[in-house]
Design a protein around this motif. Structure first.
Motif, mmCIF file in Angstrom:
data_model
loop_
_atom_site.group_PDB
_atom_site.id
_atom_site.type_symbol
_atom_site.label_atom_id
_atom_site.label_comp_id
_atom_site.label_asym_id
_atom_site.label_seq_id
_atom_site.Cartn_x
_atom_site.Cartn_y
_atom_site.Cartn_z
ATOM 1 N N GLY A 247 0.809 -1.204 0.000
ATOM 2 C CA GLY A 247 0.000 0.000 0.000
ATOM 3 C C GLY A 247 0.842 1.253 0.000
ATOM 4 N N PRO A 248 0.203 2.435 0.069
ATOM 5 C CA PRO A 248 0.936 3.704 0.050
ATOM 6 C C PRO A 248 1.970 3.785 1.165
ATOM 7 C CG PRO A 248 -1.425 4.069 -0.216
ATOM 8 C CD PRO A 248 -1.257 2.623 0.147
ATOM 9 N N GLY A 249 3.012 4.565 0.914
ATOM 10 C CA GLY A 249 4.093 4.718 1.881
ATOM 11 C C GLY A 249 5.351 4.018 1.407
ATOM 12 N N ARG A 250 6.366 4.017 2.261
ATOM 13 C CA ARG A 250 7.682 3.474 1.910
ATOM 14 C C ARG A 250 7.865 2.102 2.558
ATOM 15 N NH1 ARG A 250 8.264 8.819 3.365
ATOM 16 N NH2 ARG A 250 8.804 8.198 5.479
ATOM 17 N N THR A 251 8.076 1.088 1.725
ATOM 18 C CA THR A 251 8.292 -0.274 2.200
ATOM 19 C C THR A 251 9.719 -0.702 1.901
ATOM 20 O OG1 THR A 251 5.977 -0.911 1.850
ATOM 21 C CG2 THR A 251 7.599 -2.690 1.973
ATOM 22 N N GLY A 252 10.434 -1.177 2.917
ATOM 23 C CA GLY A 252 11.761 -1.755 2.721
ATOM 24 C C GLY A 252 11.633 -3.253 2.557
ATOM 25 N N LEU A 253 12.052 -3.771 1.402
ATOM 26 C CA LEU A 253 11.988 -5.213 1.127
ATOM 27 C C LEU A 253 13.354 -5.810 1.437
ATOM 28 C CD1 LEU A 253 10.386 -7.633 0.005
ATOM 29 C CD2 LEU A 253 11.132 -6.948 -2.295
ATOM 30 N N VAL A 254 13.425 -6.666 2.474
ATOM 31 C CA VAL A 254 14.706 -7.214 2.918
ATOM 32 C C VAL A 254 14.673 -8.743 2.838
ATOM 33 C CG1 VAL A 254 15.057 -5.260 4.463
ATOM 34 C CG2 VAL A 254 14.066 -7.365 5.366
ATOM 35 N N ARG B 140 21.572 12.895 -0.536
ATOM 36 C CA ARG B 140 20.556 13.444 -1.424
ATOM 37 C C ARG B 140 19.484 12.405 -1.718
ATOM 38 N NH1 ARG B 140 25.424 15.537 -3.911
ATOM 39 N NH2 ARG B 140 25.582 17.779 -3.500
ATOM 40 N N LEU B 141 19.912 11.160 -1.908
ATOM 41 C CA LEU B 141 18.932 10.114 -2.160
ATOM 42 C C LEU B 141 18.051 9.880 -0.934
ATOM 43 C CD1 LEU B 141 19.088 7.031 -4.244
ATOM 44 C CD2 LEU B 141 18.560 6.629 -1.862
ATOM 45 N N TYR B 142 18.654 9.900 0.265
ATOM 46 C CA TYR B 142 17.861 9.746 1.487
ATOM 47 C C TYR B 142 16.773 10.822 1.556
ATOM 48 C CZ TYR B 142 21.797 6.850 3.129
ATOM 49 O OH TYR B 142 22.767 5.898 3.267
ATOM 50 N N ALA B 143 17.137 12.061 1.191
ATOM 51 C CA ALA B 143 16.167 13.158 1.226
ATOM 52 C C ALA B 143 15.051 12.919 0.218
ATOM 53 C CB ALA B 143 16.868 14.487 0.941
ATOM 54 N N ALA B 144 15.409 12.405 -0.976
ATOM 55 C CA ALA B 144 14.392 12.122 -1.994
ATOM 56 C C ALA B 144 13.444 11.027 -1.523
ATOM 57 C CB ALA B 144 15.065 11.718 -3.307
ATOM 58 N N VAL B 145 13.987 10.025 -0.856
ATOM 59 C CA VAL B 145 13.169 8.930 -0.333
ATOM 60 C C VAL B 145 12.221 9.445 0.749
ATOM 61 C CG1 VAL B 145 13.263 6.822 1.080
ATOM 62 C CG2 VAL B 145 14.749 7.062 -0.924
ATOM 63 N N GLU B 146 12.743 10.253 1.667
ATOM 64 C CA GLU B 146 11.915 10.760 2.764
ATOM 65 C C GLU B 146 10.778 11.646 2.283
ATOM 66 O OE1 GLU B 146 15.104 12.455 5.164
ATOM 67 O OE2 GLU B 146 14.653 11.005 6.740
ATOM 68 N N SER B 147 10.977 12.337 1.159
ATOM 69 C CA SER B 147 9.952 13.257 0.664
ATOM 70 C C SER B 147 9.034 12.616 -0.375
ATOM 71 C CB SER B 147 10.619 14.504 0.052
ATOM 72 O OG SER B 147 11.432 14.139 -1.055
ATOM 73 N N TRP B 148 9.249 11.332 -0.685
ATOM 74 C CA TRP B 148 8.440 10.685 -1.731
ATOM 75 C C TRP B 148 6.983 10.576 -1.269
ATOM 76 C CZ3 TRP B 148 8.702 9.936 -6.657
ATOM 77 C CH2 TRP B 148 7.836 9.035 -7.274
ATOM 78 N N PRO B 149 6.021 11.076 -2.072
ATOM 79 C CA PRO B 149 4.632 11.107 -1.614
ATOM 80 C C PRO B 149 3.807 9.866 -1.946
ATOM 81 C CG PRO B 149 4.848 12.312 -3.677
ATOM 82 C CD PRO B 149 6.226 11.812 -3.338
ATOM 83 N N GLY B 150 4.295 9.017 -2.839
ATOM 84 C CA GLY B 150 3.488 7.885 -3.285
ATOM 85 C C GLY B 150 3.874 6.580 -2.629
ATOM 86 N N LEU B 151 3.721 5.508 -3.408
ATOM 87 C CA LEU B 151 4.075 4.165 -2.936
ATOM 88 C C LEU B 151 5.504 3.858 -3.382
ATOM 89 C CD1 LEU B 151 1.839 0.971 -3.303
ATOM 90 C CD2 LEU B 151 4.294 0.882 -3.666
ATOM 91 N N MET B 152 6.323 3.418 -2.460
ATOM 92 C CA MET B 152 7.706 3.068 -2.771
ATOM 93 C C MET B 152 8.023 1.696 -2.198
ATOM 94 S SD MET B 152 11.257 4.896 -1.517
ATOM 95 C CE MET B 152 10.978 6.390 -2.467
ATOM 96 N N ILE B 153 8.663 0.862 -3.021
ATOM 97 C CA ILE B 153 9.223 -0.406 -2.549
ATOM 98 C C ILE B 153 10.717 -0.345 -2.828
ATOM 99 C CG2 ILE B 153 9.156 -2.922 -2.672
ATOM 100 C CD1 ILE B 153 6.408 -2.702 -3.993
#
Length: 540
Positions: A29-36, A179-192
């Motif tokens: 679903g929406p938000g940031r998911t870390g796949l480990v 810079r990538l960490y900042a882009a990840v933190e500000s991402w508004p959609g669904l991220m895997i």
């Protein structure tokens, strides 16, 4: 509609029949998911299946919204312009045509609502540290890290609903990672995001743990996941101890029951032989005793079987993930011996080594610097893969180079056949015995190199270099922790601690460098200079 990714009854196997997924069901679903998960568990394969890069054997993948995918290994055509690599060349051309007075309808259709595409592109490049590239120049020989950032910039400009990132911090220097960490933190959609970068995983909303073909969910970031997993494993190990104790108890009770039944049988036989009671009475008692004994035995055997089943279930809940066991060859170098000499070396690209540089004995050298300063080019020049513009490289001992892109393997050959290329005199049994220590056992050693995951490819490449003849007394590693799970990084650290040859490691992973006992730090920033941790200019 909210962004979502739904995987239903997904099955996938490699062409050689190796299964990866069998009926996987999972939803993101929406938000940031870390796949480990451990290397080879199928993380990158799952992202490729979601992105449509691979087709499942069975099942379906449904995505609500547009998806953007950043693969683990990014290669760019060096002849294309930056705006083409960003995917905005057509819109820029249409904008320029309109600004020049060409009011053709197709130009307006091409631009759509994206009238500020140039400004957004330049701003995105600047945020990712690529402002120096511009939009009209050709990509040229960008570094591995710059390739990743340029591809990420293209995805950010496309603004997909679903963003799939596979090891995005590979090859990125410390500044680019931030810079990538900042882009990840500000991402508004669904991220895997698939990653072994702990700092990146501390910025996700939840963890999806891929283990043995299924996914378990954990709320929070990687630290919360580690705590929850540790508690689960502690409880699972307690259950194993309880189940083992119960199994021992049931075995004792079954043994005791058999002894008692044997005594009763002997007593009954004795009574029968002495004929102390009427025959009909003794016969009835014998039948009753046999029925009772049978029921008693069956009861205890059932309890024993149940105890074994509980133990099996408890053991299955305890993880016993395989880890690589890296046996580096015994390659001791005396402290006074010169291992490598560089004289006024000017590589084809990057930093010039003015004057001279010598490595002596078992020195451990860290080669650090921002993306694009030429660390990989310098290592490839030392390894003899690139001719220098001028100057001299002299290796006084056998050396081996583990490249960043792991391109020393022939994808058409199996793992075992690739290793045999580096050690033509080694027997097949010796090669397979060594590969087993790198977790390529049995049929796994016969897998084609082209089907390996990033971590598996690293293990196969490292095995090939370590089996090479002659054994290396100078080992050069370019970003060796890319694609490795945390357990494998620990194993690599242990192996390098026991290595007695000279070592040159190019890496942006400072904790890793500090853990392997670096004795000398070399920084590339327009010139090659020696620095000390904590000094001005050290990228802490």
């Amino acid at each position: 509609m909210a962004q979502s990714v739904t995987v239903t009854s997904l099955s996938f196997s490699w062409p050689d029949g190796t299964p990866v997924f069998d009926g996987l069901d999972v939803s993101f679903g929406p938000g940031r998911t870390g796949l480990v998960g451990v290397n080879g568990s199928g993380k990158s394969t799952l992202l490729k299946l979601i992105a449509g890069e691979l087709a499942p054997a069975d099942g379906a993948v449904r995505i609500a919204g547009e998806a953007g995918y950043l693969p683990q290994n990014v290669t760019l055509d060096t002849a294309v312009r930056v705006d083409e690599a960003l995917g905005i060349a057509a819109r820029r051309a249409a904008l320029h045509a309109i600004e020049a007075g060409d009011a053709a309808e197709e130009h307006f259709e091409t631009v759509g609502d994206d009238w500020d595409v140039e400004e957004r592109a330049l701003a995105t490049l600047g945020e990712l540290g690529l402002g120096h590239l511009g939009l009209d120049r050709t990509v040229g020989e960008v570094s591995g890290g710059e390739s990743v950032l340029l591809r990420l910039a293209a995805l950010l400009l496309a603004r997909p609903d679903v963003l799939l990132l596979d090891e995005p911090t590979n090859n990125l220097d410390l500044y680019a990672r931030r810079r990538l960490y900042a882009a990840v933190e500000s991402w508004p959609g669904l991220m895997i995001v698939v990653s072994h970068d702990r700092e990146l995983l501390e910025r996700v909303d939840r963890i999806a743990d891929l283990h043995a073909g299924s996914i378990t969910w954990y709320g929070g970031n990687y630290s919360a996941y580690e705590q929850a997993l540790a508690a689960e494993q502690e409880a699972a190990e307690r259950m194993v101890r309880v189940a083992e104790a119960d199994l021992r108890k049931q075995k004792r009770e079954l043994t005791d029951a058999r002894v008692k039944l044997a005594r009763r049988k002997r007593y009954g036989q004795k009574m029968w032989d002495s004929k102390r009671e009427p025959k009909i009475v003794m016969g009835a008692r014998k039948r009753a005793a046999q029925e009772s004994a049978g029921k008693h035995r069956i009861l205890h055997e059932e309890k024993l079987a149940e105890a074994r089943e509980r133990l099996d279930e408890a053991v299955e809940a305890v993880r016993d993930d395989d880890e690589i066991r890296v046996d580096l060859p015994y390659t001791a170098v005396p402290p006074g011996r010169t291992v490598l000499t560089l004289r006024d070396l000017e590589p084809a690209y990057g930093t010039r080594v003015a004057g001279g540089l010598d490595l002596h004995g078992p020195e451990r050298v860290a080669l650090i610097g921002r993306n694009g300063t030429g660390k990989t080019t310098l290592l490839r020049t030392i390894a003899g893969e690139l001719e220098p513009v001028s100057g001299e490289v002299v290796a006084h001992v056998p050396l081996r180079f583990l490249p960043q892109r792991l391109d020393v393997l022939d994808d058409r050959l199996t793992v075992a056949e690739n290793v045999a290329r580096f050690a033509p005199d080694a027997t097949g049994n010796r090669i397979r015995a060594r590969l087993a220590r790198f977790l390529f056992r049995g049929a796994r050693a016969d897998r084609a190199a082209g089907t390996l995951s990033g971590g598996e490819r690293f293990r196969a490449t490292l095995a090939a270099l370590m089996l090479a003849e002659p054994a290396p007394q100078l080992l050069m590693l370019d970003e060796p922790t890319n694609n490795l799970d945390m357990a494998s990084v620990r194993q690599l650290v242990t192996a390098l601690e026991s290595y007695e040859g000279a070592l040159i490691v190019a890496s942006h992973d400072l904790p890793f460098l500090e853990s392997i006992g670096i004795t000398r730090w070399l920084l590339l920033d327009g010139e090659l200079r020696e620095i000390t941790p904590g000094a001005v200019g050290f990228p802490a």
